[in-house]
Design an enzyme around this catalytic site. Structure first.
Site, short mmCIF file in Angstrom:
data_model
loop_
_atom_site.label_atom_id
_atom_site.label_comp_id
_atom_site.label_asym_id
_atom_site.label_seq_id
_atom_site.Cartn_x
_atom_site.Cartn_y
_atom_site.Cartn_z
N LYS A 1 8.31 4.97 -3.36
CA LYS A 1 6.89 5.07 -3.67
C LYS A 1 6.66 6.03 -4.83
O LYS A 1 7.28 7.09 -4.90
CB LYS A 1 6.12 5.55 -2.43
N THR B 1 0.82 -1.21 0.00
CA THR B 1 0.00 0.00 0.00
C THR B 1 0.85 1.26 0.00
O THR B 1 0.38 2.33 -0.32
CB THR B 1 -0.94 0.03 1.22
N ARG C 1 9.23 -1.76 -0.19
CA ARG C 1 10.04 -1.60 1.02
C ARG C 1 10.90 -2.83 1.24
O ARG C 1 10.55 -3.93 0.84
CB ARG C 1 9.16 -1.38 2.26
N GLU D 1 -7.43 7.32 8.61
CA GLU D 1 -7.32 5.90 8.91
C GLU D 1 -6.76 5.70 10.31
O GLU D 1 -6.04 6.56 10.84
CB GLU D 1 -6.47 5.18 7.88
N ASP E 1 8.73 10.24 7.44
CA ASP E 1 8.33 11.02 6.26
C ASP E 1 7.17 11.96 6.57
O ASP E 1 6.62 12.58 5.67
CB ASP E 1 7.98 10.10 5.09
N SER F 1 8.63 5.12 5.55
CA SER F 1 7.72 5.66 6.57
C SER F 1 8.29 5.46 7.97
O SER F 1 9.39 5.89 8.26
CB SER F 1 6.32 5.05 6.41
N ASP G 1 4.08 11.63 7.37
CA ASP G 1 2.70 11.43 6.93
C ASP G 1 1.81 10.94 8.07
O ASP G 1 0.59 10.87 7.92
CB ASP G 1 2.62 10.49 5.72
N ARG G 2 2.40 10.62 9.22
CA ARG G 2 1.62 10.21 10.39
C ARG G 2 1.79 11.22 11.51
O ARG G 2 2.78 11.94 11.58
CB ARG G 2 2.05 8.83 10.88
N SER H 1 -4.45 4.18 11.61
CA SER H 1 -3.01 4.15 11.83
C SER H 1 -2.41 5.54 11.90
O SER H 1 -1.22 5.72 11.64
CB SER H 1 -2.33 3.33 10.73
#
Length: 540
Positions: free
Chosen positions: A155, A42, A46, A385, A300, A145, A302-303, A387
């Site tokens: 990605k 997804t 990696r 989401e 990165d 990530s 994104d979280r 996560s």
């Protein structure tokens, strides 16, 4: 739980960067071995150079495949490229640039040759493609990530700016493996020095934040913010945000070291930059009383992780519910017809919040790529989401990013405090008083590769059970209600509880997500029955 979870990494826990990078160039994968093939999940391909699953050979082949894919799609605009702070990211970027240059691709890399967060790359693609150009841009972000320091990730983001869909990734994956099997004969490569254009990712992203976050309110209220990049690519972004908007923001730990010696070990004893993990965030939590809100990001960015003095690290589901509730009250220019997107393993608290605002809930399978169409055309104002990944629209209802943005969600927490005078954790307590207090947990159960394949293809109609923990089952899902896409597992729903079961993509286990609005004891019953129901369906 590992006995040293939550404790600072020791010297013996750290990678040898020279050995890791040496293996990147030296080791050659064997594509007849499944673990050494190019495999897009997804979030791209990696692996680790030490396991011959992320090496220069992979990057050469993947980049050549991307060049051929974008040519086949008629994509002739610039390709934006960025990397995070993992040790394998810089050599992978250099290799990719050589292939891109040889293929005649116009490439825009960071103007300062520094790190680029995933949301900044997504933002750059979207800004270019909405700027009236005759061509369209796409991008590559090099990051695994929140994965451990020995890992690398690669990605592709097509012109919509978000994660590529399965059609694109499968084509790229298959072509890359063909190229490797043929000895890279069709891979073009030149020295890219002097052939790469520059783009101010940092300046453009930070300046554009004024279109989506109320910085005047944050500054006026004097919200004290602590931001910990966890050694990741957001470190310079947080510094620039503080300077640009004059807010009370402290970068708690500005250190970047690809070994991550300052991290506390995650639940399994590994170094992992997961801002939603209490163990990984233990050193950050030590500062929770020093700020009105304390935030963390993965490598990165994104979280997001949200820490408040009263609650410590918030459960990602709790914060998503609060963020949605707040935004639907404080973004008046958003279309009332647009919906709220969530993955089907996220908390049903979100369902109840969305319903209370008279909004449409759009429930999709796991993977942020499912939110891309709605965030692109404005039919989804928020996608999140469990996560700890989410994104939402700008004040005017236009697209911000189509990838997760941990910096944005962290800043939103400060805006919530500034505008309402209450922390996100206090807001969540208010929501539980209104809608109930759910218990939520994810656990793993063993499964063979054959059983995982059966579970992935399982139909909800094949579930024979009629009750779940004392309540009638009202839905048996193998396709997501929001878009009809396959779940890759099943979700079973009763009035006050649900569980979802999905096979792991990397381990011989399946994941059981479960929630109950009747409390922890009822949740345990749901989990036990979930395992029994799934095992029966798997022939166990």
């Amino acid at each position: 739980m590992h006995e040293r979870a939550g404790t600072v990494a020791l010297p013996e826990d750290l990678i040898d960067v020279d050995v890791l990078v040496g293996a990147f160039y030296r080791n050659v994968p064997d594509v007849s071995e499944p673990t050494q093939r190019v495999a897009f999940g997804t979030s791209g391909h990696r692996g680790s150079s030490l396991k011959s699953s992320f090496n220069e050979t992979h990057i050469l082949a993947i980049t050549q495949a991307i060049c051929e894919y974008r040519a086949g799609q008629g994509i002739t605009g610039p390709l934006f490229i960025g990397r995070d702070t993992h040790a394998l990211s810089e050599p992978a970027e250099k290799t990719a640039l050589d292939v891109l240059a040889a293929n005649g691709v116009t490439v825009l890399a960071d103007a300062d040759d520094s790190w680029v967060p995933t949301p900044s790359l997504s933002r750059a693609i979207i800004a270019y493609n909405s700027g009236g150009h005759d061509d369209v841009a796409d991008g590559i972000i090099i990051t695994p990530s929140h994965n451990p320091p020995q890992d690398g990730g690669f990605k592709y983001n097509p012109p919509h700016g978000g994660p590529a869909d399965t059609d694109a990734t499968k084509w790229i994956e298959n072509r890359a493996n063909e190229l490797i099997a043929a000895g890279l004969d069709d891979v073009q490569r030149v020295n890219s020095d002097g052939k790469i254009g520059k783009y101010d990712f940092l300046g453009n992203y930070v300046n554009d934040l004024a279109d989506i976050i109320d910085f005047e309110a944050i500054q006026r209220a004097g919200v004290r913010i602590g931001a910990d990049p966890l050694g990741g690519s957001s470190v310079k972004y947080w510094q620039r945000i503080a300077e640009t908007y004059g807010i009370d923001l402290t970068v708690v730990n500005p250190v970047v070291d690809p070994r991550w010696p300052f991290m506390t070990l995650d639940w399994d004893g590994k170094i992992r930059m997961d801002p939603s993990s209490p163990s990984a965030m233990a050193s950050v939590l030590a500062h929770k009383d020093e700020y009105d809100v304390l935030t963390g990001n993965d490598a990165d960015a994104d979280r997001h992780g949200i820490v408040t003095p009263s609650a410590g690290l918030m459960n990602p589901n709790h914060y998503l519910a609060v963020a949605i509730n707040y935004l639907l009250q404080h973004r008046p220019d958003w279309s009332p017809e647009a919906g709220i997107g969530k993955t089907l393993v996220s908390s049903s608290m979100i369902d109840r919040v969305v319903a209370s605002h008279g909004r449409k809930l759009i429930e999709v399978p796991v993977g942020f790529k499912w939110f891309v169409p709605g965030l692109s055309d404005g039919t989804v104002v928020f996608g999140g989401e469990e996560s700890a990944g989410a994104a939402f629209l700008k004040f005017d209802g236009t697209t911000w990013t189509t990838d997760k943005d941990g910096i944005l969600l962290a800043l939103l927490a400060a805006e919530i405090i500034a505008v309402t005078g209450k922390s996100p954790s206090h807001h969540y307590r208010d929501l539980t008083e209104q809608f109930g207090d759910p218990a939520y947990q994810r656990v793993d159960a063993p499964a063979t590769p054959d059983q995982k394949a059966v579970l992935k293809a399982l139909s909800g109609d094949s579930i024979a059970a009629t009750e779940l923990a004392g309540e009638p089952i009202i839905a048996r899902l193998s396709e997501a209600p929001g878009n009809g896409a396959a779940i890759g597992g099943v979700k079973i729903v009763s009035e006050n509880a649900w569980f979802a079961a999905r096979p792991s993509g990397t381990e011989d286990v399946y994941k059981i997500y479960a929630e109950s609005f009747k409390g922890p004891e009822h949740l345990k019953q749901v989990q036990a029955e979930a395992k029994a129901i799934v095992d029966q369906a798997l022939g166990g």
